[in-house]
Structure formats: structure tokens, C-alpha cells
Design a protein around this motif. Structure first.
Motif, short mmCIF file in Angstrom:
data_model
loop_
_atom_site.label_atom_id
_atom_site.label_comp_id
_atom_site.label_asym_id
_atom_site.label_seq_id
_atom_site.Cartn_x
_atom_site.Cartn_y
_atom_site.Cartn_z
N TYR A 20 33.06 39.88 29.58
CA TYR A 20 34.27 39.24 30.10
C TYR A 20 34.15 37.72 30.01
O TYR A 20 35.11 37.03 29.71
CB TYR A 20 34.52 39.67 31.54
CG TYR A 20 35.06 41.07 31.66
CD1 TYR A 20 36.29 41.42 31.13
CD2 TYR A 20 34.33 42.06 32.31
CE1 TYR A 20 36.78 42.70 31.23
CE2 TYR A 20 34.81 43.35 32.42
CZ TYR A 20 36.05 43.66 31.88
OH TYR A 20 36.52 44.91 31.99
N SER A 83 46.84 35.16 34.84
CA SER A 83 46.61 36.58 35.12
C SER A 83 45.14 36.94 34.94
O SER A 83 44.57 37.65 35.77
CB SER A 83 47.48 37.43 34.19
OG SER A 83 47.16 38.78 34.31
N GLU A 84 44.53 36.46 33.87
CA GLU A 84 43.10 36.73 33.64
C GLU A 84 42.25 36.12 34.74
O GLU A 84 41.27 36.73 35.18
CB GLU A 84 42.67 36.17 32.27
CG GLU A 84 43.19 36.95 31.09
CD GLU A 84 42.60 38.34 30.99
OE1 GLU A 84 41.42 38.51 31.31
OE2 GLU A 84 43.33 39.25 30.61
N ALA A 86 43.17 35.64 37.82
CA ALA A 86 43.36 36.46 39.02
C ALA A 86 42.54 37.74 38.92
O ALA A 86 41.88 38.15 39.89
CB ALA A 86 44.84 36.78 39.21
N ILE A 87 42.56 38.38 37.75
CA ILE A 87 41.79 39.61 37.56
C ILE A 87 40.30 39.32 37.70
O ILE A 87 39.56 40.06 38.36
CB ILE A 87 42.11 40.24 36.19
CG1 ILE A 87 43.53 40.78 36.19
CG2 ILE A 87 41.12 41.33 35.83
CD1 ILE A 87 44.03 41.20 34.82
N PHE A 88 39.84 38.23 37.07
CA PHE A 88 38.44 37.88 37.16
C PHE A 88 38.05 37.52 38.59
O PHE A 88 36.96 37.86 39.05
CB PHE A 88 38.10 36.72 36.21
CG PHE A 88 36.64 36.39 36.18
CD1 PHE A 88 35.76 37.21 35.50
CD2 PHE A 88 36.14 35.28 36.84
CE1 PHE A 88 34.41 36.92 35.47
CE2 PHE A 88 34.79 34.99 36.83
CZ PHE A 88 33.93 35.81 36.14
N ALA A 90 39.38 38.76 41.32
CA ALA A 90 39.27 40.03 42.06
C ALA A 90 37.98 40.75 41.70
O ALA A 90 37.31 41.32 42.57
CB ALA A 90 40.48 40.91 41.76
N TYR A 91 37.64 40.72 40.42
CA TYR A 91 36.39 41.36 39.97
C TYR A 91 35.19 40.67 40.61
O TYR A 91 34.27 41.33 41.11
CB TYR A 91 36.32 41.29 38.45
CG TYR A 91 35.04 41.80 37.86
CD1 TYR A 91 34.75 43.15 37.83
CD2 TYR A 91 34.10 40.91 37.32
CE1 TYR A 91 33.57 43.62 37.28
CE2 TYR A 91 32.92 41.38 36.79
CZ TYR A 91 32.67 42.73 36.76
OH TYR A 91 31.49 43.18 36.23
#
Length: 148
Positions: A20, A83-84, A86-88, A90-91
Motif C-alpha cells: 500500500y 479517499s485513499e 481516509a482508507i489508509f 482507517a487501516y
């Protein structure tokens, strides 16, 4: 003829955090390069004076449509990057939570291990019966310490 045997690789579906990170760096590199490189313009422009230029109506429409297209691409890339992120985020938060839970489990296991060691090292009372070295029957209670 003998051929060397190849070790079969395991198919995996889980992506590692490093994958990632590489993907994010590649994405940011492409975004940076696309925003800093000049775009080619083929419009015919004539300079009238220091503040005024003249171009054909078709070239102006082409220029405006390219500006709108590039702005839409930039907005889409900005939205995808947000968006990426935010996803990262959360991860990353879930990984930090997992690490905290594992640390708590490790500490509780170490506490149980210390308690068991104290119990094993504690003196114990033992009932005994049997014949002694003089062939006499004897019995009693004795305190036993275990040395580890």
C-alpha cells in the motif's frame, strides 16, 4: 534431461502494508509529475501588445475545453487521493488498535505466568507415609521447597 524443480509459490490475497505504501508513493509521484510538467498548446496566438493577445475561436474553444478537462482530472485525482488517505488512515488506526490489544494480551499472559511461577516456588505441605531406612513404618507432614 533433468530440469531444476521450482518451488511453487503460494497465491496470496492479502496486501502487505508495504505494498500500500509503494502504491501511494507511485500515485503521489504521478500526481506530482502530471501537475508540474507543462502541457503542450498548439493554439495560434498573435501578440497585439503587452497585455493583449489574439487567437481564433476554434483554438480558444480547444484551449478552454483542455483547461476544463485538466481541471476535472485534477479534481478527480484530489478526490481519489483524499479517499485513499481516509482508507489508509482507517487501516492505520485498525493496526494500532490491534497492536494495543496484543500488548494487553501479552501483559496479562505475563502476569499469569508470574503468578504460576510464584505458586510453583511456594512451599507446599506434603503428607507422607512409608518405611524409613530402618524398616520402620512412619508417616507425617513435611514442608517441601522446590528449587528451580
Amino acid at each position: 534431461m533433468l530440469t531444476p524443480s521450482k518451488k511453487p509459490s503460494r497465491p496470496t490475497t492479502k496486501k502487505s502494508p508495504a505494498a500500500y505504501k509503494r502504491l501511494a508513493i507511485l500515485f503521489l509521484t504521478i500526481l506530482t509529475l502530471s501537475s508540474t510538467l507543462p502541457t503542450a498548446s498548439y493554439a495560434t496566438v498573435t501578440k497585439i501588445n503587452d497585455n493583449t493577445v489574439q487567437m481564433s475561436k476554434a483554438d480558444l474553444k480547444t484551449l478552454v475545453s483542455e483547461i476544463q478537462t485538466n481541471k476535472a482530472k485534477a479534481d478527480a485525482l484530489t478526490e481519489a487521493l483524499a479517499s485513499e488517505r481516509a482508507i489508509f488512515g482507517a487501516y492505520e488506526a485498525s493496526i494500532e488498535q490491534l497492536i494495543a490489544v496484543q500488548q494487553a494480551e501479552r501483559e496479562s499472559a505475563q502476569a499469569v505466568i508470574k503468578q504460576l511461577q510464584r505458586q510453583l516456588n511456594a512451599p507446599a505441605l506434603e503428607l507422607y507415609t512409608g518405611y524409613n531406612s530402618e524398616d520402620r513404618w512412619e508417616g507425617g507432614i513435611r514442608i517441601v521447597w522446590r528449587l528451580n
